[in-house]
Design an enzyme around this catalytic site. Sequence first.
Site, mmCIF file in Angstrom:
data_model
loop_
_atom_site.group_PDB
_atom_site.id
_atom_site.type_symbol
_atom_site.label_atom_id
_atom_site.label_comp_id
_atom_site.label_asym_id
_atom_site.label_seq_id
_atom_site.Cartn_x
_atom_site.Cartn_y
_atom_site.Cartn_z
ATOM 1 N N ASN B 47 -38.754 -2.535 17.820
ATOM 2 C CA ASN B 47 -38.494 -1.116 17.562
ATOM 3 C C ASN B 47 -39.433 -0.586 16.475
ATOM 4 O O ASN B 47 -40.004 0.490 16.604
ATOM 5 C CB ASN B 47 -37.054 -0.921 17.077
ATOM 6 C CG ASN B 47 -36.067 -0.904 18.218
ATOM 7 O OD1 ASN B 47 -36.451 -0.904 19.390
ATOM 8 N ND2 ASN B 47 -34.781 -0.907 17.885
ATOM 9 N N ARG B 374 -38.226 5.507 35.904
ATOM 10 C CA ARG B 374 -38.669 4.151 35.618
ATOM 11 C C ARG B 374 -37.930 3.239 36.565
ATOM 12 O O ARG B 374 -36.713 3.219 36.584
ATOM 13 C CB ARG B 374 -38.272 3.746 34.197
ATOM 14 C CG ARG B 374 -39.080 4.430 33.155
ATOM 15 C CD ARG B 374 -38.616 3.939 31.808
ATOM 16 N NE ARG B 374 -38.867 4.972 30.813
ATOM 17 C CZ ARG B 374 -38.446 4.899 29.567
ATOM 18 N NH1 ARG B 374 -37.740 3.857 29.183
ATOM 19 N NH2 ARG B 374 -38.723 5.848 28.729
ATOM 20 N N ARG B 404 -43.142 5.883 30.405
ATOM 21 C CA ARG B 404 -43.765 4.945 29.477
ATOM 22 C C ARG B 404 -44.007 3.575 30.097
ATOM 23 O O ARG B 404 -43.266 3.108 30.928
ATOM 24 C CB ARG B 404 -42.858 4.763 28.269
ATOM 25 C CG ARG B 404 -42.862 5.959 27.381
ATOM 26 C CD ARG B 404 -41.642 5.936 26.539
ATOM 27 N NE ARG B 404 -41.767 4.908 25.501
ATOM 28 C CZ ARG B 404 -40.757 4.581 24.718
ATOM 29 N NH1 ARG B 404 -39.604 5.135 24.896
ATOM 30 N NH2 ARG B 404 -40.903 3.680 23.786
ATOM 31 N N HIS B 434 -36.981 14.187 34.128
ATOM 32 C CA HIS B 434 -36.146 13.184 33.492
ATOM 33 C C HIS B 434 -34.768 13.108 34.146
ATOM 34 O O HIS B 434 -34.003 12.185 33.899
ATOM 35 C CB HIS B 434 -36.006 13.529 32.004
ATOM 36 C CG HIS B 434 -35.481 12.432 31.155
ATOM 37 N ND1 HIS B 434 -34.306 12.533 30.464
ATOM 38 C CD2 HIS B 434 -35.964 11.210 30.886
ATOM 39 C CE1 HIS B 434 -34.084 11.409 29.810
ATOM 40 N NE2 HIS B 434 -35.071 10.589 30.039
ATOM 41 N N TYR B 467 -28.022 -1.258 29.964
ATOM 42 C CA TYR B 467 -27.772 0.064 29.395
ATOM 43 C C TYR B 467 -26.444 0.591 29.918
ATOM 44 O O TYR B 467 -26.102 0.381 31.069
ATOM 45 C CB TYR B 467 -28.846 1.077 29.834
ATOM 46 C CG TYR B 467 -30.246 0.845 29.336
ATOM 47 C CD1 TYR B 467 -30.636 -0.346 28.747
ATOM 48 C CD2 TYR B 467 -31.202 1.846 29.469
ATOM 49 C CE1 TYR B 467 -31.932 -0.545 28.310
ATOM 50 C CE2 TYR B 467 -32.506 1.667 29.029
ATOM 51 C CZ TYR B 467 -32.875 0.466 28.456
ATOM 52 O OH TYR B 467 -34.152 0.290 28.041
ATOM 53 N N ARG B 563 -25.876 7.548 19.341
ATOM 54 C CA ARG B 563 -26.369 6.202 19.084
ATOM 55 C C ARG B 563 -27.494 6.180 18.051
ATOM 56 O O ARG B 563 -27.465 5.429 17.109
ATOM 57 C CB ARG B 563 -26.860 5.584 20.396
ATOM 58 C CG ARG B 563 -27.153 4.110 20.295
ATOM 59 C CD ARG B 563 -28.577 3.750 20.718
ATOM 60 N NE ARG B 563 -28.922 4.266 22.026
ATOM 61 C CZ ARG B 563 -30.170 4.527 22.389
ATOM 62 N NH1 ARG B 563 -31.169 4.339 21.548
ATOM 63 N NH2 ARG B 563 -30.428 4.990 23.592
ATOM 64 N N HIS B 591 -26.302 4.478 26.372
ATOM 65 C CA HIS B 591 -27.302 5.361 26.963
ATOM 66 C C HIS B 591 -26.675 6.555 27.674
ATOM 67 O O HIS B 591 -27.347 7.551 27.934
ATOM 68 C CB HIS B 591 -28.167 4.553 27.939
ATOM 69 C CG HIS B 591 -29.418 5.239 28.354
ATOM 70 N ND1 HIS B 591 -29.580 5.776 29.605
ATOM 71 C CD2 HIS B 591 -30.553 5.484 27.670
ATOM 72 C CE1 HIS B 591 -30.792 6.316 29.677
ATOM 73 N NE2 HIS B 591 -31.400 6.158 28.527
#
Lengths: 507, 706
Positions: B47, B374, B404, B434, B467, B563, B591
């Site tokens: 991270n 993704r 990404r 998204h 997630y 979160r 998530h």
Amino acid sequence: MFEIAAVISIASEGIYLNISESKGGTIKKIEYLYQPLNIGQETFNYGRISFKKVDKICKILDNYKQLIKDYAVRNVKVVGTTALREAKNITFILDQIKSRTHFDVQVLDDPQEKSTIYKAMLLKINNSVFKNDRLFLGYIGTGSLGIAICKDRKITYSQNVRIGSVKLLEILRSFQSDSENAYRIINEYLSSFVKTIKSIPDIHRVEHFITCGQEIENIIKMSGGRLDTEFQSIPVKTITDLFDKIKTNTPEQIGRKYNLPDHDLESLLPSMGIYKMFFNIIEVSPIISVPVKLSEAILLEMFSNDDFKEISRVFAESTVISAKNLGLRFLYDEEHANQVEKLVLILFDLLKPKHRLDKRYRLLLQLAAILHDIGKFIQLKNHSEHSANIIKGTELLGLDQRETEIVASVAKYHSTKFLLSDDVNLQKLEQKDRLVIAKLLAILRLADALDRSHSSKVKDIKVQIKSRKLKLKIISDQRILLEKWSIETKSEFFEDVFGLKPEITKE
Amino acid sequence: MNLDSYDYYFNRELSWLAFNERVLDEAFSKSNPLLERLKFLSISGSNLDEFFMIRVAGLKELVSVGYSGRDAAGLSAKEQLDAISKKVHHLVKKQYVCLNKLLLPKLQKEGIRFLSEKDLNSNQYAILNDYFNSTVFPVLTPMAIDQGRPFPQILNKSLNQAVIIENEKKEKLLAIIQVPSVLPRFIRIFDKDDEKNMNFISMEKLIKLFAKKLFTGYKILSIHPFRLTRNSDLSIDEEEASDLLEEIEKSLRQRERGFPVRLEIEKNSSSIISNILFSMLALSNDEVYEINGPIDLSSFMDISTIEGYENLKYKPIFPQQPPEFVGKKSKFDVIKKRDVLLHHPYQSFKSVIEFLDEAAEDPNVLAIKQSLYRVSGNSPVVKSLMKAAENGKQVTVLVELKARFDEENNIQWAKKLEKSGCHVVYGLVGLKTHCKILLVVRKETDGIKRYVHLSTGNYNDKTAKLYTDIGMFTSRESFGADSSALFNVLTGYSQPPEWKKFSVAPGSLRDAFIQHIESEIYNSKENGNGRIICKNNALLDKEIIKALYRASMAGVKIDLIVRGICALRSGVKKLSENITVYSIVGRYLEHSRIYYFENAGNPKIFLSSADWMPRNLDRRVETMFPIEDERLKEEIRDILDLMVADNVKARIQKENGDYVIKKHQGVQSVESQEALAQYYREKNQKHFNDKPEKSKFRSKKNEVDF
């Protein structure tokens, strides 16, 4: 089972796709797409559509094609309105579109567009409590304004006034005026139409003001109303107040304030001006908006919907009524017209196996019979030619240009010689249509001859076809000498067309 | 009251660092199995890497272009960098205390040992010697540095050895060896004599051990590893840095990529080495981190997932099938009758794949449309879509290529999809797609019917196991119409319509949120019963924060289960007294995004793909959709109740921005993720117990769903 159909409508401001399904009389919208594209701007400013624009049109049509595939729709119609109609290079444009997208674009003419809309409006009105009242129908198209008076679900009067929202916009642009003054110019310009509209028969007895279209929907949105109901009433004051509030605003200001899409903005003020003009003439409030869009109206025609068939039948009656009203305005011989109308219909139905024409031509013949002599109002000499000109000049309700041309031609030749190819105007028509005209004409001449004395002697008629002879048995309580003579002199053409020699006997 | 006051906002970066510290705290937590603790430590490391490459690099650029703006908390870019450095130095210290004092000794006890030169027996030495000669030596390229040779390009995030060597003339030279990234960081030593232990040696130690082979004729004076983090050049992602990018672009400066942002160097390195690196890389003191142990904690990820040692890992949970689907042949039949919720990873992602497969084979299905953001490599989703296209369905796939990582991978499967006949569309220019949406158009006897799956998370079978995300199947007509229209917007076929049920960003989503908050304010003022519960991953949007402050001031009771980043300051007198901010960091990455508005006793509940960040609301296509089925609403309410009750993994934000575990003396301890797993197990059990006898047998078979 259900039916599914798609309509792509190429309008002045953009292209729409409507995919809907019909089941048990109800129509459900499945997809409704809109992609803005300013086609009208090119047509109205330069009279033609550029090939660059065609590229964009084709791109959008290709995208829409994918969606049509997604739903496996076979019943597809692509229509174009004013922006295509008025482009001088339309033939090439349509050919380009055809070769690149395989879509056949049908360009609707103005009366066609209006009658399609009226029919859809009438279908909605059919479910209302006011369906039998005297209604004023107003539809602001981009190119012209359609107005009609309707009573007992029948349209008694209709007129297309050349003041559509985009036309008004053109005028505004030519003044290059600032927004402060735009509404004044609109008002002044529209005031010249007030007299005409005031003279519409029965306009002062109108009980409800019914309208539809993007403009009124925007007005409803702007005044905080909802669009998801069948009928939406808006008090006249709401609209006039709104107009006063925004009349000096630029389209951009209005767009920001009311969160409206750009393409709707420019025509908003002109349209509100048109509404305001009507409010001064028709003092009815609130006005009622029915949610009808052109694409939806066309879908109605594509589905085999019983209610709509009934509307179409009633609408044809409206066409007849409006033709008779036209006759009245030209002081026609009503009795003779009625008699000839009656006779042509009898003959048309009896001769069905011979002419093999469908019901639509029956209507055209009926109209020609009603109107064949109205040219006498101008002059007896060459009256049939005047009749034809009046018919062409009035845009009969519910008829497209071709159909009007047929009715006018039938009227034109009812008293003169008709050659299949001698007339310049006729040459514009296709061979097929010339044949239609000849058949209708033959029937009309026969019927006209049967009322040669203009005194409705013939009560009924019986027909027998026997070895190249059309035996007409006349039921009448009067002498029919003149008619007999007339038939004999005019039967040659009938024989030419149908191969039957008319013979007249009295029962 | 000036709601713009700097005092009312936390800085984004510091809030994020606080989140990362919460992740690190999980590495300290005895309640987690040992290897999982190592994993948390490793995640806290990776991270940080990303944080430096993107956020710190962005701030550094702002400073270098002389940007003078301040963030919501009133900090300039320079002040932020200073604060970050201070905080990260503290974090790094904490990380290595955790590793050296807690985790490594415990691992050693369990037989997972990390050896040094002195620990090696002769047998092990011989094994390593062989390995070095055959495998490592060929890929090493030591580079000496002197006047004639320029300082070598040190790759981003690569581990390197700085070596001081001395020739016969006693001249000292610096050489750099890049530790090969193609080889494992920790080499397992298979020692027949010591089979009960798992022995590892780190690559840098191995290289040090045999370094003399690389510098024949030289004497090695010292050898120390270091690692450089750069402004990430190719992988820079607008997603993380877009707000900074905008400012940078405004300054009209040609962006210089790849400049260094952090140097990690082994503690007690020779000062010569650190001085040279320092000056060569033009870094300031604040940007150098002395590391007391192996540099790059992310490399412990491989160890934490090592085979065996199941007692040191989480017990596997078996994702449930939603009971509605169990024993049903066709998911269409089920969804036609009612909405179905899918809560991952407690419930299996398999249902989505099965639904797709059914659609691909069903002769009545006309078209399938899906947004893919993704997906995993070798994704079953992609396979199902290809199959559908091959079966003659109209398949439209909206691929977001800017997602990404794995850019290459993304393009590959996009091409595969195209080849199989799918209609592939690549998102809207300037807007990242998204939203997660799947639409199936089916021709049924009574007309066209649309089936929709909407989710808070991506269509990725791998991450669906890690997630927490919530998806919903529905056949509601308004949802179908909105979904169709959304695809028409995404494919660029149409202008946005008036949405029936959805709120869609950019455009109406922020307004929708604020409207719902406003109506709670109204309810609170009128009836004193305003209530908001929000569960998402980040809260940064100032307009929304202000609305929440206004709501708190009006007496609306607000629970925010956020979160990660939270710029809102809770518990401030007269401002945010009624707001509680929770953060749950646990086994699964939280998530899901849930938005709950009490609405005077008739709750409005929404799921969304969007967090409360400007990037979600302005620069992405996001959706929010309502939950309308009463049973599903109840389920969501249960989920939220469990989360708010969490007193094991949930930390509460204090006024100063620290997060602390809720005190739970005398209260039963609740760990929401565990409780949710239990909740779904019980749900299925209850479902089967309610059924007649026969199904009991079947339930066993179906309960386990790998």
